[in-house]
Design an enzyme around this catalytic site. Structure first.
Site, mmCIF file in Angstrom:
data_model
loop_
_atom_site.group_PDB
_atom_site.id
_atom_site.type_symbol
_atom_site.label_atom_id
_atom_site.label_comp_id
_atom_site.label_asym_id
_atom_site.label_seq_id
_atom_site.Cartn_x
_atom_site.Cartn_y
_atom_site.Cartn_z
ATOM 1 N N LYS A 158 0.842 -1.194 0.000
ATOM 2 C CA LYS A 158 0.000 0.000 0.000
ATOM 3 C C LYS A 158 0.878 1.245 0.000
ATOM 4 C CE LYS A 158 -4.674 -0.650 1.601
ATOM 5 N NZ LYS A 158 -5.700 -0.208 2.556
ATOM 6 N N GLU A 213 -18.909 -8.413 10.055
ATOM 7 C CA GLU A 213 -19.946 -7.733 10.814
ATOM 8 C C GLU A 213 -20.904 -8.713 11.489
ATOM 9 O OE1 GLU A 213 -18.458 -4.994 7.597
ATOM 10 O OE2 GLU A 213 -19.207 -7.057 7.634
ATOM 11 N N ARG A 260 -25.290 -5.434 7.226
ATOM 12 C CA ARG A 260 -24.758 -6.748 6.880
ATOM 13 C C ARG A 260 -24.969 -7.759 8.005
ATOM 14 N NH1 ARG A 260 -18.999 -6.362 4.087
ATOM 15 N NH2 ARG A 260 -20.023 -7.242 2.267
#
Length: 625
Positions: free
Chosen positions: A285, A371, A399
């Protein structure tokens, strides 16, 4: 060595589609990648947006569009905040200055935006399911095309990704799953899978097995062949082949995701293979921009900045955000009550839990992008007498709706849900808007829902929620409120009770949440009463009936879906009391709201002070005294 035609520099202006990209000589692709990375950095520094993740996928994006016949071949990007290079290479380079602005490019893939955006994604871990559906659809239709899912190692912590792998491994279709392993989701990744991948990439045994054949024994052909066989044996013991091949995939990798000389031949070879394939690429990243490489979390989604300087703290004191209010409250309450435990589904920074983790590490749980698990995990903790606080964005709680009902509400467990990003979220658009929490929570028995109007009230209502012996959610928006003075006590407010903030005549505006303040501004010009309702459930029916008995009309105001929302709760209560009174419900309409500046969106929807006043004046006309 054959002569390769050199194209004039710079290359990027001549690439307006993947077809143009495929005309670039392979030897010049690294130059194109450098130009693309510079363009991404320059664009995001001017508009704000996702940066670290996009800098990390430059070479992978170039290789995918170079090798595959897009858009005929389908590429599905998981989450989607790494798709700026993809957008630039697929004809949207000139529109990048409009990124995440009203009427401009979305920060995520959108099917309506481009034929190259094969699937709309903004929540993680959906790519494998979608790509598998596309791959099997092409087989059913007799079409010869590849479907590629690009998924990050952080997204692989979600159960949905493994459900798709389990299904896809037995499917005879042209499916390629690319694990973009950058050792970083938005927050640092957690869990056993990430630990497995980290051990793989740092494993000295594997590295030694590879190097011995390449450096020591290359001059002795018989021993070199033996070493190669040993390397393959060692690889089989340490790479995730045993994991993913058990699902039925042919595992390849890991390879350097920034090395086009590795990526392109590997992808070309994969196209010749049959059955589901799994390619493991390793990227970094922030690649190519030292500041983002050093701190990819800070540069995940920066605002505008000078790339030569990097992110700088503002010289002016910023208002306290609701997220910061929650983070401080969480630490203060944890210090007072040792039963408190904090849970986040991979959003430590976004939910304001960095300090809590540092101060109370044994009571901090990052469960990964999971979640559903987060909610049921909280339920298990509550069963044993602890007081879980689940910090979760409103849009992500969707979710885990089944778990919210079955595992928490039916058992009436005392779990607090801190719903950040409630209402509109501006530049992230419809996929991240917390528009539906009031309707989907208030219909659940045992659940309560608080709607603080400002930062101080947010802290107080979190304390109120924590004091209850049943599940309570507190919804609050992204960013700062009006800047009211903060009180640092842990005293709560009366449960289920609102307050009259302004007394007027004829019309009563019932505000749920932060729209209280534009309501007060509009009421000053209308001489209307304003009620700060504070709770969508339980509704303060006594206060509602008091107001209804002394006014000729009621206006409800919420930054949430009108259908089934707090305004609907008001009309239901009036009907149950046998009262017939004109009610104007103001809130989010029955449509998905696109990305754009938050204040502009509220204005366009008539939810700023001027819009509220205009809507009331249009609906109600009262004789002047």
């Amino acid at each position: 060595m054959p002569h390769t035609q050199q194209l004039p520099l710079p290359l990027l202006p001549g690439v307006n589609s993947p077809a143009d990209l495929r005309r670039v000589p392979r030897t010049q692709l690294p130059v194109l990648a450098d130009e693309l990375r510079s363009f991404v950095l320059d664009s995001v520094s001017k508009t704000g947006g996702h940066l670290s993740s996009n800098l990390g996928t430059v070479e992978l994006t170039v290789a995918l569009h170079y090798v595959f016949d897009t858009p005929e071949d389908r590429i599905v990007w998981d989450v989607g905040h790494q798709t700026y290079p993809h957008k630039i290479l697929t004809g949207r380079r000139d529109r990048m200055p409009t990124l995440r602005q009203l009427g401009g490019l979305s920060g995520f893939p959108q099917r309506a935006e481009s034929i190259f955006d094969t699937f709309g994604t903004a929540h993680s871990s959906t790519s494998i399911s979608a790509a598998l559906g596309m791959a099997l659809a092409s087989k059913i239709k007799g079409e010869d095309r590849y479907s590629v899912a690009v998924i990050g190692d952080g997204a692989m912590t979600a159960g949905m990704a493994f459900e798709a792998l389990n299904n896809g491994g037995i499917a005879d279709c042209k499916l390629l799953v690319i694990l973009n392993d950058n050792d970083m989701s938005i927050s640092p990744p957690v869990g056993a899978l990430n630990r497995y991948l980290a051990q793989l990439m740092s494993g000295q045994f594997y590295a030694a097995a590879k190097n011995v054949g390449k450096s020591v024994l290359k001059g002795a052909p018989p021993l070199f062949e033996l070493a190669k066989r040993f390397e393959e044996h060692a690889k089989g013991m340490v790479v995730p082949a045993t994991l993913f091949e058990k699902f039925g995939f042919n595992y390849i990798g890991p390879i350097d995701g920034h090395d086009l000389d590795s990526l392109i031949p590997t992808l070309e070879n994969i196209k010749l293979l049959k059955g589901p394939q799994f390619l493991h690429v390793v990227t970094k990243k922030g690649q190519g921009y030292e500041l983002a490489e050093a701190d990819p979390v800070a540069y995940h989604g920066p605002g505008k900045f000078d790339p030569s300087v990097g992110l700088q703290k503002s010289a002016t004191a910023a208002k306290t955000t609701f997220t910061q209010v929650f983070g401080q409250w969480l630490c203060d309450m944890a210090f007072q009550d040792e039963r408190l435990v904090g849970i986040t589904p991979a959003m430590r920074e976004g939910s304001g839990m960095v300090e809590f983790e540092a101060r109370f590490p044994s009571r901090y749980f990052d469960v990964g992008i999971a979640e559903q698990h987060a909610v049921t995990f909280a339920a298990g903790l509550a069963c044993e007498g602890l007081k879980p606080v689940v910090a979760i964005y409103s849009t992500f709680l969707q979710r885990a709706y089944d778990q919210l009902i079955h595992d928490v509400a039916i058992q009436n467990l005392p779990v607090v849900f801190a719903l950040d990003r409630a209402g509109l979220v501006g530049a992230d658009g419809a996929t991240h808007a917390g528009a539906y929490d009031i309707p989907f929570i208030r219909c659940i028995p045992n659940m309560s829902l608080a709607c603080p109007a400002d930062e101080n009230e947010c802290r107080q209502l979190l304390s109120t929620a924590f004091a209850q012996n049943h599940p309570v959610a507190v919804r609050y928006p992204r960013g700062a409120g009006v800047g009211v003075p903060m009180h640092h006590s842990l005293e709560g407010l009366p449960f289920g009770k609102g307050e009259i903030r302004r007394t007027g005549k004829n019309i009563a505006i019932l505000a749920f949440g932060t729209l209280l303040y534009p309501a007060l501004e509009a009421a000053n010009k209308l001489d209307a009463t304003v009620v700060n309702m504070r709770w969508a459930k339980p509704l303060d029916v006594d206060l509602l009936l008091q107001v209804a008995g002394t006014h000729q009309a009621i206006v409800t105001l919420e930054e949430g879906a009108i259908m089934g929302g707090a305004g609907s709760a008001v009309t239901e209560a009036l009907h149950a009391a046998g009262l017939q009174l004109p009610v104007l419900q103001l809130g989010l309409p029955d449509q998905f709201i696109e990305h754009g500046d938050h204040a502009k969106l509220l204005s366009l929807l008539g939810l700023d002070a001027a819009g509220i006043q205009a809507a009331i004046e249009h609906r109600f006309v009262w004789p002047t005294a």
